[in-house]
Design an enzyme around this catalytic site. Structure first.
Site, PDB file in Angstrom:
ATOM      1  N   SER A   8       0.874  -1.178   0.000  1.00 13.63           N
ATOM      2  CA  SER A   8       0.000   0.000   0.000  1.00 13.63           C
ATOM      3  C   SER A   8       0.906   1.221   0.000  1.00 13.63           C
ATOM      4  O   SER A   8       2.061   1.147   0.440  1.00 13.63           O
ATOM      5  CB  SER A   8      -0.920  -0.012   1.221  1.00 13.63           C
ATOM      6  OG  SER A   8      -0.182  -0.223   2.403  1.00 13.63           O
ATOM      7  N   GLU A  10       1.331   5.493   0.686  1.00 14.03           N
ATOM      8  CA  GLU A  10       0.789   6.676   1.373  1.00 14.03           C
ATOM      9  C   GLU A  10       1.246   7.954   0.669  1.00 14.03           C
ATOM     10  O   GLU A  10       2.410   8.072   0.280  1.00 14.03           O
ATOM     11  CB  GLU A  10       1.278   6.660   2.830  1.00 14.03           C
ATOM     12  CG  GLU A  10       0.753   7.821   3.652  1.00 14.03           C
ATOM     13  CD  GLU A  10       1.070   7.653   5.123  1.00 14.03           C
ATOM     14  OE1 GLU A  10       0.873   6.544   5.679  1.00 14.03           O
ATOM     15  OE2 GLU A  10       1.526   8.633   5.736  1.00 14.03           O
ATOM     16  N   ASP A 102      -1.180  14.827  16.152  1.00 14.64           N
ATOM     17  CA  ASP A 102      -0.183  15.492  16.998  1.00 14.64           C
ATOM     18  C   ASP A 102      -0.738  16.828  17.482  1.00 14.64           C
ATOM     19  O   ASP A 102      -1.644  17.384  16.884  1.00 14.64           O
ATOM     20  CB  ASP A 102       1.105  15.717  16.199  1.00 14.64           C
ATOM     21  CG  ASP A 102       1.877  14.417  16.043  1.00 14.64           C
ATOM     22  OD1 ASP A 102       1.952  13.659  17.035  1.00 14.64           O
ATOM     23  OD2 ASP A 102       2.376  14.160  14.938  1.00 14.64           O
ATOM     24  N   PHE A 211      13.739  14.430  11.562  1.00 17.94           N
ATOM     25  CA  PHE A 211      12.376  13.984  11.841  1.00 17.94           C
ATOM     26  C   PHE A 211      12.370  12.758  12.760  1.00 17.94           C
ATOM     27  O   PHE A 211      11.520  12.629  13.635  1.00 17.94           O
ATOM     28  CB  PHE A 211      11.656  13.690  10.512  1.00 17.94           C
ATOM     29  CG  PHE A 211      10.199  13.484  10.680  1.00 17.94           C
ATOM     30  CD1 PHE A 211       9.380  14.531  11.084  1.00 17.94           C
ATOM     31  CD2 PHE A 211       9.621  12.237  10.474  1.00 17.94           C
ATOM     32  CE1 PHE A 211       8.017  14.350  11.275  1.00 17.94           C
ATOM     33  CE2 PHE A 211       8.258  12.037  10.665  1.00 17.94           C
ATOM     34  CZ  PHE A 211       7.455  13.094  11.056  1.00 17.94           C
ATOM     35  N   HIS A 261       3.757  -1.130   3.853  1.00 19.51           N
ATOM     36  CA  HIS A 261       3.097   0.168   3.633  1.00 19.51           C
ATOM     37  C   HIS A 261       4.212   1.191   3.386  1.00 19.51           C
ATOM     38  O   HIS A 261       5.071   1.393   4.250  1.00 19.51           O
ATOM     39  CB  HIS A 261       2.287   0.545   4.877  1.00 19.51           C
ATOM     40  CG  HIS A 261       1.550   1.845   4.748  1.00 19.51           C
ATOM     41  ND1 HIS A 261       0.464   2.011   3.909  1.00 19.51           N
ATOM     42  CD2 HIS A 261       1.738   3.055   5.350  1.00 19.51           C
ATOM     43  CE1 HIS A 261       0.013   3.254   3.994  1.00 19.51           C
ATOM     44  NE2 HIS A 261       0.764   3.910   4.862  1.00 19.51           N
TER      45      HIS A 261
HETATM   46  P1  FAD Z   1      -3.050   7.096  20.119  1.00 19.81           P
HETATM   47  O1  FAD Z   1      -3.053   5.663  19.747  1.00 19.81           O
HETATM   48  O2  FAD Z   1      -4.300   7.674  20.638  1.00 19.81           O
HETATM   49  O3  FAD Z   1      -1.913   7.226  21.218  1.00 19.81           O
HETATM   50  C1  FAD Z   1      -0.929   8.210  21.296  1.00 19.81           C
HETATM   51  C2  FAD Z   1      -0.126   8.064  22.594  1.00 19.81           C
HETATM   52  O4  FAD Z   1      -0.926   8.367  23.694  1.00 19.81           O
HETATM   53  C3  FAD Z   1       0.430   6.664  22.857  1.00 19.81           C
HETATM   54  O5  FAD Z   1       1.657   6.773  23.501  1.00 19.81           O
HETATM   55  C4  FAD Z   1      -0.520   6.074  23.803  1.00 19.81           C
HETATM   56  O6  FAD Z   1       0.117   5.063  24.577  1.00 19.81           O
HETATM   57  C5  FAD Z   1      -0.963   7.272  24.598  1.00 19.81           C
HETATM   58  N1  FAD Z   1      -2.363   7.093  25.034  1.00 19.81           N
HETATM   59  C6  FAD Z   1      -3.456   7.123  24.239  1.00 19.81           C
HETATM   60  N2  FAD Z   1      -4.586   6.907  24.995  1.00 19.81           N
HETATM   61  C7  FAD Z   1      -4.157   6.744  26.250  1.00 19.81           C
HETATM   62  C8  FAD Z   1      -4.815   6.502  27.486  1.00 19.81           C
HETATM   63  N3  FAD Z   1      -6.150   6.393  27.574  1.00 19.81           N
HETATM   64  N4  FAD Z   1      -4.053   6.390  28.587  1.00 19.81           N
HETATM   65  C9  FAD Z   1      -2.723   6.472  28.522  1.00 19.81           C
HETATM   66  N5  FAD Z   1      -2.037   6.726  27.391  1.00 19.81           N
HETATM   67  C10 FAD Z   1      -2.742   6.845  26.275  1.00 19.81           C
HETATM   68  N6  FAD Z   1      -0.697  12.370  11.946  1.00 19.81           N
HETATM   69  C11 FAD Z   1      -1.468  13.288  11.302  1.00 19.81           C
HETATM   70  O7  FAD Z   1      -1.676  14.393  11.818  1.00 19.81           O
HETATM   71  N7  FAD Z   1      -2.045  13.006  10.086  1.00 19.81           N
HETATM   72  C12 FAD Z   1      -1.871  11.811   9.467  1.00 19.81           C
HETATM   73  O8  FAD Z   1      -2.395  11.594   8.370  1.00 19.81           O
HETATM   74  C13 FAD Z   1      -1.062  10.818  10.112  1.00 19.81           C
HETATM   75  N8  FAD Z   1      -0.874   9.606   9.554  1.00 19.81           N
HETATM   76  C14 FAD Z   1      -0.141   8.651  10.227  1.00 19.81           C
HETATM   77  C15 FAD Z   1      -0.029   7.369   9.671  1.00 19.81           C
HETATM   78  C16 FAD Z   1       0.699   6.382  10.323  1.00 19.81           C
HETATM   79  C17 FAD Z   1       0.792   5.002   9.704  1.00 19.81           C
HETATM   80  C18 FAD Z   1       1.360   6.675  11.559  1.00 19.81           C
HETATM   81  C19 FAD Z   1       2.185   5.638  12.257  1.00 19.81           C
HETATM   82  C20 FAD Z   1       1.235   7.943  12.124  1.00 19.81           C
HETATM   83  C21 FAD Z   1       0.482   8.941  11.483  1.00 19.81           C
HETATM   84  N9  FAD Z   1       0.297  10.214  12.031  1.00 19.81           N
HETATM   85  C22 FAD Z   1      -0.478  11.146  11.382  1.00 19.81           C
HETATM   86  C23 FAD Z   1       0.961  10.582  13.294  1.00 19.81           C
HETATM   87  C24 FAD Z   1       0.046  10.362  14.544  1.00 19.81           C
HETATM   88  O9  FAD Z   1      -1.060  11.228  14.475  1.00 19.81           O
HETATM   89  C25 FAD Z   1       0.898  10.664  15.776  1.00 19.81           C
HETATM   90  O10 FAD Z   1       1.891   9.699  15.941  1.00 19.81           O
HETATM   91  C26 FAD Z   1       0.145  10.928  17.068  1.00 19.81           C
HETATM   92  O11 FAD Z   1       1.018  11.542  18.005  1.00 19.81           O
HETATM   93  C27 FAD Z   1      -0.429   9.680  17.742  1.00 19.81           C
HETATM   94  O12 FAD Z   1      -1.470   9.184  17.052  1.00 19.81           O
HETATM   95  P2  FAD Z   1      -2.065   7.721  17.417  1.00 19.81           P
HETATM   96  O13 FAD Z   1      -3.222   7.489  16.544  1.00 19.81           O
HETATM   97  O14 FAD Z   1      -0.988   6.713  17.447  1.00 19.81           O
HETATM   98  O15 FAD Z   1      -2.543   8.025  18.929  1.00 19.81           O
END
Ligand code: FAD
Length: 291
Positions: A8, A10, A102, A211, A261
Protein backbone atom coordinates in the site's frame (compact mmCIF):
# COMPACT_ATOMS: atom_id res chain seq x y z
CA UNK A 1 11.15 -14.11 -0.08
CA UNK A 2 7.35 -13.77 -0.33
CA UNK A 3 6.31 -14.23 -3.97
CA UNK A 4 3.45 -11.78 -4.07
CA UNK A 5 3.66 -9.25 -1.27
CA UNK A 6 0.74 -6.94 -0.62
CA UNK A 7 1.70 -3.29 -0.81
CA UNK A 8 0.00 0.00 0.00
CA UNK A 9 1.20 3.52 -0.70
CA UNK A 10 0.79 6.68 1.37
CA UNK A 11 0.60 10.18 -0.13
CA UNK A 12 0.06 13.66 1.23
CA UNK A 13 -2.41 16.05 -0.43
CA UNK A 14 -0.57 18.26 -2.95
CA UNK A 15 -0.22 21.99 -2.22
CA UNK A 16 -0.96 23.32 -5.70
CA UNK A 17 -2.06 22.36 -9.20
CA UNK A 18 1.47 21.55 -10.43
CA UNK A 19 2.12 19.27 -7.47
CA UNK A 20 -1.23 17.58 -8.11
CA UNK A 21 -0.35 16.89 -11.75
CA UNK A 22 2.99 15.50 -10.59
CA UNK A 23 1.28 13.31 -7.98
CA UNK A 24 -1.06 11.94 -10.61
CA UNK A 25 1.97 10.76 -12.62
CA UNK A 26 3.46 9.20 -9.49
CA UNK A 27 0.23 7.33 -8.79
CA UNK A 28 -0.01 6.31 -12.44
CA UNK A 29 3.44 4.70 -12.15
CA UNK A 30 2.47 2.80 -8.98
CA UNK A 31 -1.05 1.67 -9.96
CA UNK A 32 0.16 -1.22 -12.20
CA UNK A 33 1.80 -2.81 -9.15
CA UNK A 34 -1.74 -3.57 -7.95
CA UNK A 35 -1.59 -1.96 -4.49
CA UNK A 36 -4.16 -2.88 -1.85
CA UNK A 37 -4.87 0.81 -1.26
CA UNK A 38 -3.61 4.36 -1.62
CA UNK A 39 -3.81 6.25 1.68
CA UNK A 40 -4.02 10.04 1.95
CA UNK A 41 -2.73 11.85 5.02
CA UNK A 42 -4.71 14.39 7.02
CA UNK A 43 -2.55 17.43 7.76
CA UNK A 44 -1.65 18.31 11.35
CA UNK A 45 -4.63 19.86 13.11
CA UNK A 46 -6.91 18.95 10.21
CA UNK A 47 -5.10 21.59 8.15
CA UNK A 48 -5.48 19.70 4.87
CA UNK A 49 -9.01 18.48 5.47
CA UNK A 50 -10.53 19.75 2.21
CA UNK A 51 -7.48 18.72 0.15
CA UNK A 52 -7.48 15.28 1.77
CA UNK A 53 -11.18 14.89 0.97
CA UNK A 54 -10.69 16.01 -2.61
CA UNK A 55 -7.79 13.65 -3.27
CA UNK A 56 -9.51 10.68 -1.63
CA UNK A 57 -12.60 11.26 -3.75
CA UNK A 58 -10.55 11.69 -6.91
CA UNK A 59 -8.74 8.40 -6.30
CA UNK A 60 -12.06 6.72 -5.56
CA UNK A 61 -13.72 7.94 -8.74
CA UNK A 62 -10.85 7.71 -11.23
CA UNK A 63 -8.29 5.12 -10.08
CA UNK A 64 -8.50 1.33 -10.04
CA UNK A 65 -7.22 1.40 -6.44
CA UNK A 66 -9.18 1.76 -3.19
CA UNK A 67 -8.44 4.93 -1.21
CA UNK A 68 -7.93 5.06 2.55
CA UNK A 69 -8.62 8.41 4.19
CA UNK A 70 -6.52 9.36 7.22
CA UNK A 71 -8.55 11.07 9.95
CA UNK A 72 -7.36 12.61 13.23
CA UNK A 73 -9.12 13.74 16.41
CA UNK A 74 -7.35 17.12 16.50
CA UNK A 75 -9.36 20.35 16.55
CA UNK A 76 -12.75 18.84 15.79
CA UNK A 77 -15.77 17.82 17.83
CA UNK A 78 -17.09 14.27 17.73
CA UNK A 79 -20.12 15.51 15.79
CA UNK A 80 -17.91 17.11 13.10
CA UNK A 81 -15.84 13.96 12.72
CA UNK A 82 -18.92 11.77 12.58
CA UNK A 83 -20.46 13.97 9.88
CA UNK A 84 -17.28 13.74 7.82
CA UNK A 85 -17.06 9.95 8.24
CA UNK A 86 -20.72 9.57 7.24
CA UNK A 87 -20.15 11.65 4.12
CA UNK A 88 -17.18 9.45 3.20
CA UNK A 89 -19.25 6.29 3.68
CA UNK A 90 -22.03 7.76 1.51
CA UNK A 91 -19.45 8.62 -1.18
CA UNK A 92 -18.29 4.98 -1.16
CA UNK A 93 -15.08 5.42 0.88
CA UNK A 94 -14.73 2.26 2.97
CA UNK A 95 -11.30 2.55 4.61
CA UNK A 96 -10.19 5.04 7.28
CA UNK A 97 -6.77 5.31 8.93
CA UNK A 98 -7.87 6.44 12.41
CA UNK A 99 -5.36 8.55 14.35
CA UNK A 100 -5.19 10.79 17.36
CA UNK A 101 -2.95 13.30 15.62
CA UNK A 102 -0.18 15.49 17.00
CA UNK A 103 -0.59 18.70 19.03
CA UNK A 104 -1.02 21.81 16.87
CA UNK A 105 2.10 23.94 16.19
CA UNK A 106 3.27 25.81 19.27
CA UNK A 107 1.74 23.29 21.72
CA UNK A 108 4.03 20.75 23.32
CA UNK A 109 1.49 18.25 24.58
CA UNK A 110 -1.74 16.86 23.21
CA UNK A 111 -5.03 18.20 24.60
CA UNK A 112 -8.24 16.71 23.25
CA UNK A 113 -10.92 19.03 21.83
CA UNK A 114 -13.52 19.69 24.57
CA UNK A 115 -16.23 17.85 22.60
CA UNK A 116 -13.85 15.63 20.66
CA UNK A 117 -12.57 12.07 20.71
CA UNK A 118 -9.84 11.73 23.35
CA UNK A 119 -7.56 9.44 21.40
CA UNK A 120 -7.39 7.01 18.49
CA UNK A 121 -9.10 4.17 20.40
CA UNK A 122 -12.10 6.45 21.06
CA UNK A 123 -12.14 7.48 17.41
CA UNK A 124 -12.12 3.85 16.26
CA UNK A 125 -15.06 3.09 18.56
CA UNK A 126 -16.92 6.14 17.19
CA UNK A 127 -16.31 5.10 13.57
CA UNK A 128 -17.44 1.55 14.28
CA UNK A 129 -20.83 2.91 15.37
CA UNK A 130 -21.24 4.76 12.08
CA UNK A 131 -20.56 2.06 9.50
CA UNK A 132 -18.65 -1.09 8.76
CA UNK A 133 -15.43 0.70 7.77
CA UNK A 134 -12.13 -1.02 7.29
CA UNK A 135 -10.08 0.75 9.99
CA UNK A 136 -6.29 0.93 10.14
CA UNK A 137 -4.45 2.36 13.15
CA UNK A 138 -0.88 3.39 13.96
CA UNK A 139 1.59 1.14 15.79
CA UNK A 140 5.04 2.04 17.10
CA UNK A 141 7.91 -0.48 16.99
CA UNK A 142 9.96 1.96 19.09
CA UNK A 143 7.03 3.19 21.23
CA UNK A 144 5.15 6.43 20.78
CA UNK A 145 7.08 9.35 22.33
CA UNK A 146 4.13 10.05 24.72
CA UNK A 147 4.22 6.52 26.02
CA UNK A 148 5.98 5.72 29.33
CA UNK A 149 7.04 2.23 28.18
CA UNK A 150 6.35 -0.52 25.69
CA UNK A 151 3.82 -2.26 27.86
CA UNK A 152 1.66 0.92 28.08
CA UNK A 153 2.02 1.50 24.36
CA UNK A 154 0.96 -2.06 23.56
CA UNK A 155 -2.02 -1.78 25.94
CA UNK A 156 -3.05 1.29 23.97
CA UNK A 157 -2.61 -0.57 20.68
CA UNK A 158 -4.72 -3.43 22.01
CA UNK A 159 -7.45 -0.94 22.99
CA UNK A 160 -7.51 0.30 19.39
CA UNK A 161 -7.81 -3.24 18.06
CA UNK A 162 -10.46 -4.17 20.63
CA UNK A 163 -12.40 -1.06 19.60
CA UNK A 164 -12.54 -2.40 16.05
CA UNK A 165 -9.32 -1.68 14.15
CA UNK A 166 -8.65 -4.23 11.43
CA UNK A 167 -5.01 -3.48 10.60
CA UNK A 168 -1.94 -1.84 12.16
CA UNK A 169 0.34 0.32 10.02
CA UNK A 170 3.61 1.01 11.79
CA UNK A 171 5.66 4.11 12.19
CA UNK A 172 8.72 3.84 9.94
CA UNK A 173 11.84 2.22 11.37
CA UNK A 174 15.27 1.27 10.04
CA UNK A 175 16.32 -1.43 12.49
CA UNK A 176 14.34 -4.54 11.60
CA UNK A 177 15.12 -6.28 14.88
CA UNK A 178 13.03 -3.65 16.65
CA UNK A 179 10.11 -4.49 14.36
CA UNK A 180 10.45 -8.24 14.97
CA UNK A 181 10.46 -7.68 18.74
CA UNK A 182 7.43 -5.39 18.48
CA UNK A 183 5.58 -7.97 16.33
CA UNK A 184 6.28 -10.70 18.90
CA UNK A 185 5.31 -8.47 21.84
CA UNK A 186 2.08 -7.44 20.11
CA UNK A 187 1.21 -11.10 19.47
CA UNK A 188 1.94 -11.88 23.14
CA UNK A 189 -0.50 -9.10 24.11
CA UNK A 190 -3.20 -10.89 22.12
CA UNK A 191 -3.17 -8.64 19.05
CA UNK A 192 -4.18 -10.73 16.06
CA UNK A 193 -4.83 -8.22 13.27
CA UNK A 194 -2.13 -7.81 10.58
CA UNK A 195 0.82 -5.59 11.51
CA UNK A 196 2.15 -3.94 8.36
CA UNK A 197 5.61 -2.36 8.53
CA UNK A 198 5.80 1.27 7.43
CA UNK A 199 8.73 1.74 5.05
CA UNK A 200 10.29 5.14 4.47
CA UNK A 201 12.54 5.20 1.42
CA UNK A 202 15.04 7.92 2.32
CA UNK A 203 15.25 10.77 -0.16
CA UNK A 204 16.85 13.40 2.07
CA UNK A 205 18.95 11.81 4.80
CA UNK A 206 19.56 15.02 6.81
CA UNK A 207 15.80 15.66 7.04
CA UNK A 208 15.11 12.06 7.99
CA UNK A 209 17.60 12.31 10.88
CA UNK A 210 15.87 15.46 12.12
CA UNK A 211 12.38 13.98 11.84
CA UNK A 212 13.43 10.67 13.38
CA UNK A 213 14.56 12.54 16.49
CA UNK A 214 11.03 13.92 16.91
CA UNK A 215 9.24 10.61 16.46
CA UNK A 216 11.83 8.54 18.35
CA UNK A 217 12.93 6.38 15.42
CA UNK A 218 16.48 5.04 15.71
CA UNK A 219 18.80 5.78 12.81
CA UNK A 220 21.44 3.02 13.02
CA UNK A 221 25.07 4.15 12.84
CA UNK A 222 25.67 1.68 10.02
CA UNK A 223 23.00 3.45 7.99
CA UNK A 224 24.30 6.94 8.82
CA UNK A 225 27.77 5.98 7.65
CA UNK A 226 26.39 4.96 4.25
CA UNK A 227 24.92 8.45 3.72
CA UNK A 228 27.84 10.37 5.21
CA UNK A 229 29.34 12.88 2.78
CA UNK A 230 26.46 12.66 0.30
CA UNK A 231 24.43 15.71 1.38
CA UNK A 232 25.31 17.54 -1.83
CA UNK A 233 25.30 14.53 -4.11
CA UNK A 234 21.66 13.61 -4.70
CA UNK A 235 22.42 11.18 -7.51
CA UNK A 236 24.67 8.90 -5.44
CA UNK A 237 22.43 9.43 -2.40
CA UNK A 238 19.47 8.05 -4.34
CA UNK A 239 21.41 4.95 -5.32
CA UNK A 240 22.45 4.38 -1.71
CA UNK A 241 18.88 5.05 -0.56
CA UNK A 242 17.61 2.40 -2.94
CA UNK A 243 20.13 -0.14 -1.73
CA UNK A 244 19.40 0.60 1.97
CA UNK A 245 15.62 0.30 1.55
CA UNK A 246 15.87 -2.75 -0.69
CA UNK A 247 18.09 -4.51 1.88
CA UNK A 248 15.63 -3.62 4.64
CA UNK A 249 12.62 -4.94 2.75
CA UNK A 250 14.41 -8.08 1.54
CA UNK A 251 15.29 -8.90 5.16
CA UNK A 252 11.68 -8.29 6.28
CA UNK A 253 10.45 -10.50 3.47
CA UNK A 254 12.92 -13.24 4.44
CA UNK A 255 11.49 -12.99 7.96
CA UNK A 256 7.91 -13.66 6.98
CA UNK A 257 6.65 -10.16 6.18
CA UNK A 258 4.31 -10.32 3.21
CA UNK A 259 2.77 -6.81 3.30
CA UNK A 260 4.42 -3.38 3.24
CA UNK A 261 3.10 0.17 3.63
CA UNK A 262 5.27 2.75 1.86
CA UNK A 263 5.59 6.38 2.92
CA UNK A 264 6.16 7.53 -0.66
CA UNK A 265 6.54 11.26 0.08
CA UNK A 266 4.71 11.61 -3.25
CA UNK A 267 7.59 10.07 -5.22
CA UNK A 268 7.54 6.84 -7.17
CA UNK A 269 11.10 5.86 -8.12
CA UNK A 270 12.46 4.35 -4.88
CA UNK A 271 9.20 2.71 -3.91
CA UNK A 272 8.82 1.21 -7.38
CA UNK A 273 12.39 -0.15 -7.31
CA UNK A 274 11.85 -1.76 -3.90
CA UNK A 275 8.61 -3.39 -5.07
CA UNK A 276 10.40 -4.69 -8.15
CA UNK A 277 13.14 -6.17 -5.95
CA UNK A 278 10.41 -7.81 -3.82
CA UNK A 279 9.36 -9.69 -6.92
CA UNK A 280 6.41 -7.54 -7.97
CA UNK A 281 5.87 -6.87 -11.66
CA UNK A 282 3.52 -4.25 -13.12
CA UNK A 283 0.32 -5.18 -14.87
CA UNK A 284 0.61 -2.59 -17.62
CA UNK A 285 -3.04 -2.98 -18.60
CA UNK A 286 -3.81 -0.99 -15.44
CA UNK A 287 -1.65 2.01 -16.29
CA UNK A 288 -3.90 3.41 -19.00
CA UNK A 289 -6.80 3.71 -16.51
CA UNK A 290 -4.70 5.81 -14.17
CA UNK A 291 -3.06 8.21 -16.60
P1 FAD B 1 -3.05 7.10 20.12
O1 FAD B 1 -3.05 5.66 19.75
O2 FAD B 1 -4.30 7.67 20.64
O3 FAD B 1 -1.91 7.23 21.22
C1 FAD B 1 -0.93 8.21 21.30
C2 FAD B 1 -0.13 8.06 22.59
O4 FAD B 1 -0.93 8.37 23.69
C3 FAD B 1 0.43 6.66 22.86
O5 FAD B 1 1.66 6.77 23.50
C4 FAD B 1 -0.52 6.07 23.80
O6 FAD B 1 0.12 5.06 24.58
C5 FAD B 1 -0.96 7.27 24.60
N1 FAD B 1 -2.36 7.09 25.03
C6 FAD B 1 -3.46 7.12 24.24
N2 FAD B 1 -4.59 6.91 25.00
C7 FAD B 1 -4.16 6.74 26.25
C8 FAD B 1 -4.81 6.50 27.49
N3 FAD B 1 -6.15 6.39 27.57
N4 FAD B 1 -4.05 6.39 28.59
C9 FAD B 1 -2.72 6.47 28.52
N5 FAD B 1 -2.04 6.73 27.39
C10 FAD B 1 -2.74 6.85 26.27
N6 FAD B 1 -0.70 12.37 11.95
C11 FAD B 1 -1.47 13.29 11.30
O7 FAD B 1 -1.68 14.39 11.82
N7 FAD B 1 -2.04 13.01 10.09
C12 FAD B 1 -1.87 11.81 9.47
O8 FAD B 1 -2.40 11.59 8.37
C13 FAD B 1 -1.06 10.82 10.11
N8 FAD B 1 -0.87 9.61 9.55
C14 FAD B 1 -0.14 8.65 10.23
C15 FAD B 1 -0.03 7.37 9.67
C16 FAD B 1 0.70 6.38 10.32
C17 FAD B 1 0.79 5.00 9.70
C18 FAD B 1 1.36 6.68 11.56
C19 FAD B 1 2.19 5.64 12.26
C20 FAD B 1 1.24 7.94 12.12
C21 FAD B 1 0.48 8.94 11.48
N9 FAD B 1 0.30 10.21 12.03
C22 FAD B 1 -0.48 11.15 11.38
C23 FAD B 1 0.96 10.58 13.29
C24 FAD B 1 0.05 10.36 14.54
O9 FAD B 1 -1.06 11.23 14.48
C25 FAD B 1 0.90 10.66 15.78
O10 FAD B 1 1.89 9.70 15.94
C26 FAD B 1 0.14 10.93 17.07
O11 FAD B 1 1.02 11.54 18.00
C27 FAD B 1 -0.43 9.68 17.74
O12 FAD B 1 -1.47 9.18 17.05
P2 FAD B 1 -2.06 7.72 17.42
O13 FAD B 1 -3.22 7.49 16.54
O14 FAD B 1 -0.99 6.71 17.45
O15 FAD B 1 -2.54 8.02 18.93
Amino acid sequence: MAVNPTVSFEFFPPHNADAETQLWHVMGKLVPLGPAFFSVTYGAGGSTRSRTERLVERIHTSMPVNPAAHLTCVGASQAEIETLARSWWEAGIRHIVALRGDPPKGESSYTPHSDGFRNAADLVAGLRKIADFEISVAGYPENHPDSPNQSADLDNLKRKVDAGATRILTQYFFDNDLFYRFRDAAAATGIKVPIIPGILPVTNFAKVVEFSGKCATTVPTSMASQFEGLDNDPETRNLIAASVAIEQCADLSANGVDAFHFYTLNRAALTYAICWRLGMRPNLNDSADAA
